[in-house]
Design a protein around this motif. Structure first.
Motif: not given
Length: 170
Positions: A146-152, A154, A165, A167
């Motif tokens: 989980y990419d918390s900056k882009q809320h996505q 992976i 990815f 979103k």
């Protein structure tokens, strides 16, 4: 500083260590996907123990820690999404929309995202609700981050040498 591993913790009897998650205190939980199907616990001091063995594990794979410090495990062999306490007591079982699961991400609100390596989909399980598919057509949707900056989400697509990815809309 050197890039070399700092410590190693041999796990006697392990045949295919796979999913891994670490609690805030440094305790490691790792799944053994092939027989003996189990969940191992490795303490920060290096003590290794089996906390869950056999059923309800059916080819256990993905492992995550939830917001309460419990251990969440998904099976490749069915669609179970199991939450255990740190001593291996089964607290609840939920179900992804499809089976063949590999990856698990648990959000702060308790929502779980589960990737199916077999069916190429991602299920979302909101607290108290049935699972729904939020993405499909992802070849070999394996482990997931989980990419918390882009809320996505992976997701590696192993045989494609690519990454998907997804979103998240909420």
């Amino acid at each position: 500083a050197t890039g070399r591993p700092g410590r190693a913790y041999p796990v006697a009897g392990a045949t295919f260590l796979n999913g891994i998650a670490v609690t805030k205190d440094g305790t490691i939980f790792v799944s053994n996907t092939r027989p003996p199907e189990c969940l191992y616990k490795i303490t920060p001091s290096g003590e290794v123990s089996t906390v869950v063995a056999g059923k309800p594990l059916v080819l256990p794979n993905g492992v995550a820690i939830d917001q309460d410090g419990n251990v969440v495990v998904v099976n490749v062999g069915d669609n179970a999404v199991m939450t255990f306490d740190v001593d291996g007591k089964l607290l609840k079982t939920e179900h992804a929309f499809e089976g063949g699961n590999d990856g698990i991400v648990v959000m702060k609100d308790g929502t779980k995202y589960v990737s199916s390596v077999k069916f190429g989909s991602v299920s979302r399980i909101r607290p108290g609700q049935k699972a729904e598919i939020i993405a499909a057509g992802i070849p070999s949707a394996a482990s997931m981050g989980y990419d918390s900056k882009q809320h996505q989400l992976i997701i590696p697509m192993n045989p494609n040498d690519a990454v998907a990815f997804i979103k998240l809309d909420e």
